[in-house]
Enzyme design. Sequence first.
Site, short mmCIF file in Angstrom:
data_model
loop_
_atom_site.label_atom_id
_atom_site.label_comp_id
_atom_site.label_asym_id
_atom_site.label_seq_id
_atom_site.Cartn_x
_atom_site.Cartn_y
_atom_site.Cartn_z
N GLU A 51 10.55 -1.06 -6.89
CA GLU A 51 9.37 -0.67 -6.13
C GLU A 51 8.15 -0.84 -7.04
O GLU A 51 8.05 -0.23 -8.08
CB GLU A 51 9.47 0.78 -5.67
CG GLU A 51 8.33 1.19 -4.76
CD GLU A 51 8.54 2.57 -4.15
OE1 GLU A 51 9.49 3.27 -4.53
OE2 GLU A 51 7.73 2.95 -3.29
N SER A 57 3.46 2.06 2.98
CA SER A 57 3.64 0.83 3.77
C SER A 57 5.11 0.61 4.13
O SER A 57 5.43 -0.25 4.96
CB SER A 57 3.12 -0.38 2.98
OG SER A 57 3.74 -0.45 1.71
N ASN A 73 0.83 -1.21 0.00
CA ASN A 73 0.00 0.00 0.00
C ASN A 73 0.87 1.27 0.00
O ASN A 73 2.08 1.20 0.23
CB ASN A 73 -0.90 -0.02 1.24
CG ASN A 73 -2.21 0.72 1.01
OD1 ASN A 73 -2.30 1.62 0.16
ND2 ASN A 73 -3.22 0.38 1.76
N ILE A 74 0.24 2.39 -0.22
CA ILE A 74 0.94 3.69 -0.15
C ILE A 74 1.43 3.87 1.30
O ILE A 74 0.67 3.65 2.25
CB ILE A 74 -0.03 4.84 -0.52
CG1 ILE A 74 -0.64 4.60 -1.91
CG2 ILE A 74 0.67 6.19 -0.46
CD1 ILE A 74 -1.81 5.53 -2.23
N THR A 103 11.54 2.60 2.10
CA THR A 103 12.42 2.35 3.24
C THR A 103 13.09 0.98 3.10
O THR A 103 14.29 0.83 3.34
CB THR A 103 11.59 2.43 4.55
OG1 THR A 103 10.88 3.67 4.56
CG2 THR A 103 12.45 2.32 5.78
N ARG A 150 1.45 7.01 8.61
CA ARG A 150 2.77 7.25 8.00
C ARG A 150 2.67 8.25 6.84
O ARG A 150 3.55 9.08 6.64
CB ARG A 150 3.36 5.93 7.50
CG ARG A 150 3.76 5.01 8.64
CD ARG A 150 4.40 3.74 8.11
NE ARG A 150 4.63 2.77 9.18
CZ ARG A 150 4.91 1.49 8.97
NH1 ARG A 150 4.99 1.02 7.73
NH2 ARG A 150 5.10 0.67 9.98
N GLU A 183 2.54 11.67 8.20
CA GLU A 183 3.87 12.08 8.67
C GLU A 183 4.78 12.44 7.49
O GLU A 183 5.54 13.38 7.54
CB GLU A 183 4.53 10.95 9.46
CG GLU A 183 4.18 10.97 10.93
CD GLU A 183 4.63 9.71 11.63
OE1 GLU A 183 5.72 9.19 11.33
OE2 GLU A 183 3.85 9.21 12.46
N ARG A 184 4.67 11.65 6.42
CA ARG A 184 5.53 11.91 5.24
C ARG A 184 5.19 13.25 4.62
O ARG A 184 6.03 13.94 4.07
CB ARG A 184 5.37 10.77 4.22
CG ARG A 184 6.20 10.98 2.98
CD ARG A 184 6.23 9.76 2.10
NE ARG A 184 4.94 9.47 1.49
CZ ARG A 184 4.66 8.37 0.82
NH1 ARG A 184 5.59 7.46 0.64
NH2 ARG A 184 3.47 8.17 0.28
N1 LIG Z 1 8.43 0.62 9.98
C1 LIG Z 1 8.19 1.93 10.01
N2 LIG Z 1 7.79 2.53 11.16
C2 LIG Z 1 7.53 3.84 11.20
N3 LIG Z 1 7.62 4.67 10.13
C3 LIG Z 1 8.01 4.14 8.96
C4 LIG Z 1 8.32 2.75 8.83
N4 LIG Z 1 8.66 2.50 7.54
C5 LIG Z 1 8.59 3.68 6.90
N5 LIG Z 1 8.22 4.66 7.74
C6 LIG Z 1 7.99 6.07 7.40
O1 LIG Z 1 6.70 6.11 6.80
C7 LIG Z 1 6.70 6.96 5.66
C8 LIG Z 1 6.36 6.13 4.42
O2 LIG Z 1 7.41 5.20 4.18
P1 LIG Z 1 7.91 4.90 2.71
O3 LIG Z 1 9.06 3.96 2.80
O4 LIG Z 1 8.15 6.19 1.96
O5 LIG Z 1 6.62 4.16 2.11
P2 LIG Z 1 6.24 3.79 0.61
O6 LIG Z 1 7.49 3.85 -0.22
O7 LIG Z 1 5.67 2.41 0.71
O8 LIG Z 1 5.22 4.79 0.18
C9 LIG Z 1 8.07 7.61 5.61
O9 LIG Z 1 8.00 8.85 6.28
C10 LIG Z 1 8.94 6.62 6.38
O10 LIG Z 1 10.04 7.26 7.00
N1 LIG Z 2 -0.04 3.07 -10.23
C1 LIG Z 2 0.06 3.98 -9.25
C2 LIG Z 2 1.15 3.98 -8.39
C3 LIG Z 2 1.23 4.96 -7.43
N2 LIG Z 2 0.27 5.90 -7.33
C4 LIG Z 2 0.40 6.98 -6.35
C5 LIG Z 2 0.19 6.58 -4.92
C6 LIG Z 2 1.06 7.55 -4.17
O1 LIG Z 2 0.35 8.78 -3.98
C7 LIG Z 2 2.22 7.80 -5.12
C8 LIG Z 2 3.46 7.02 -4.81
O2 LIG Z 2 3.14 5.78 -4.23
P1 LIG Z 2 3.99 5.16 -3.01
O3 LIG Z 2 5.32 4.79 -3.61
O4 LIG Z 2 4.15 6.19 -1.95
O5 LIG Z 2 3.21 3.96 -2.57
O6 LIG Z 2 1.73 7.45 -6.41
C9 LIG Z 2 -0.82 5.87 -8.19
O7 LIG Z 2 -1.73 6.72 -8.09
N3 LIG Z 2 -0.89 4.92 -9.13
#
Ligand SMILES: Nc1ncnc2c1ncn2[C@@H]1O[C@H](COP(=O)(O)OP(=O)(O)O)[C@@H](O)[C@H]1O
Ligand SMILES: Nc1ccn([C@H]2C[C@H](O)[C@@H](COP(=O)(O)O)O2)c(=O)n1
Length: 249
Positions: free
Chosen positions: A121, A49, A46-47, A53, A180, A183-184
């Site tokens: 990713e 998730s 998920n977004i 990281t 999360r 927070e991001r």
């Molecule tokens: N296990 C975790 N616990 C707390 N915060 C996390 C964890 N993993 C990632 N984060 C934080 O949550 C936010 C989303 O993580 P990110 O890796 O960018 O997710 P994604 O790439 O799946 O969208 C970032 O601010 C990251 O620092």
């Molecule tokens: N096919 C997709 C892939 C991603 N998105 C959006 C969802 C998030 O806002 C952003 C980046 O995703 P994340 O890497 O943070 O999970 O892109 C979308 O709309 N469609």
Amino acid sequence: FSNQTRAESYLETKKSGYLTMQSYSSQGKLVRNGEKNKLVICIEGNIASGKTTCLEYFSKTSNIEVLTEPVSKWRNVRGHNPLGLMYQDPTRWGITLQTYIQLTMLDQHLSTTSAPIRMMERSIYGAKYIFVENLYRSGKMPEVDFAVLSEWFEWITQNIAIPVDLIVYLQSSPQICHERLKERCREEEKIIPLEYLEAIHQLYEDWLIKKTSFNIPAPVLVISADDDLQKMIHQFEENREKILSGRNV
Ligand SMILES: Nc1ncnc2c1ncn2[C@@H]1O[C@H](COP(=O)(O)OP(=O)(O)O)[C@@H](O)[C@H]1O
Ligand SMILES: Nc1ccn([C@H]2C[C@H](O)[C@@H](COP(=O)(O)O)O2)c(=O)n1
């Protein structure tokens, strides 16, 4: 000429250096040059998730090339922001964003690497089966847009070999992702409600856990992703062998 001979001679003349028709593709698909024996691991989830990281953590390992989603391109293509536009008005701009995402994901799948292991990713499959599907099912993508995107997706996957060896599914609760995400604080995502993440979660569960929706292109390794960072690193280490061998056993 048979179809294959014609394609071979055309590509030889074109000398694209990018895709070529080769005999080892039993289905006669276009394949990436020189990438036959390389492992491809896709991190799905998920977004917010924790995919980025996770990729950052594994990027410190030698022999791995990490490809994060090209979100910066989705936020700026020739001065336009299709990601922001999609969140503002999904019915109008969903097709625009998803067409561009499909292109950029294809480009990532086909890019050549020097490392023997590529960790990506998401994938072109996740983009279609989760995000396009969600826009369509929620009534935010017109049927004609969905039909055109689906035609493109089917042409691509039927004519170009897009191998994936392992899917790592970071399984997380939508509530944690929502926290999360807040927070991001990515500007475009501020309007995402919890319900949106719940819908994405359900599609992922149907696809990769229940296995009831779409074809799964590779075995799936499930990692629980609600834990804090310290525990996540522990889980990554516990699963390192499986992930880097491209096998979930
Ligand atoms: N296990 C975790 N616990 C707390 N915060 C996390 C964890 N993993 C990632 N984060 C934080 O949550 C936010 C989303 O993580 P990110 O890796 O960018 O997710 P994604 O790439 O799946 O969208 C970032 O601010 C990251 O620092
Ligand atoms: N096919 C997709 C892939 C991603 N998105 C959006 C969802 C998030 O806002 C952003 C980046 O995703 P994340 O890497 O943070 O999970 O892109 C979308 O709309 N469609």
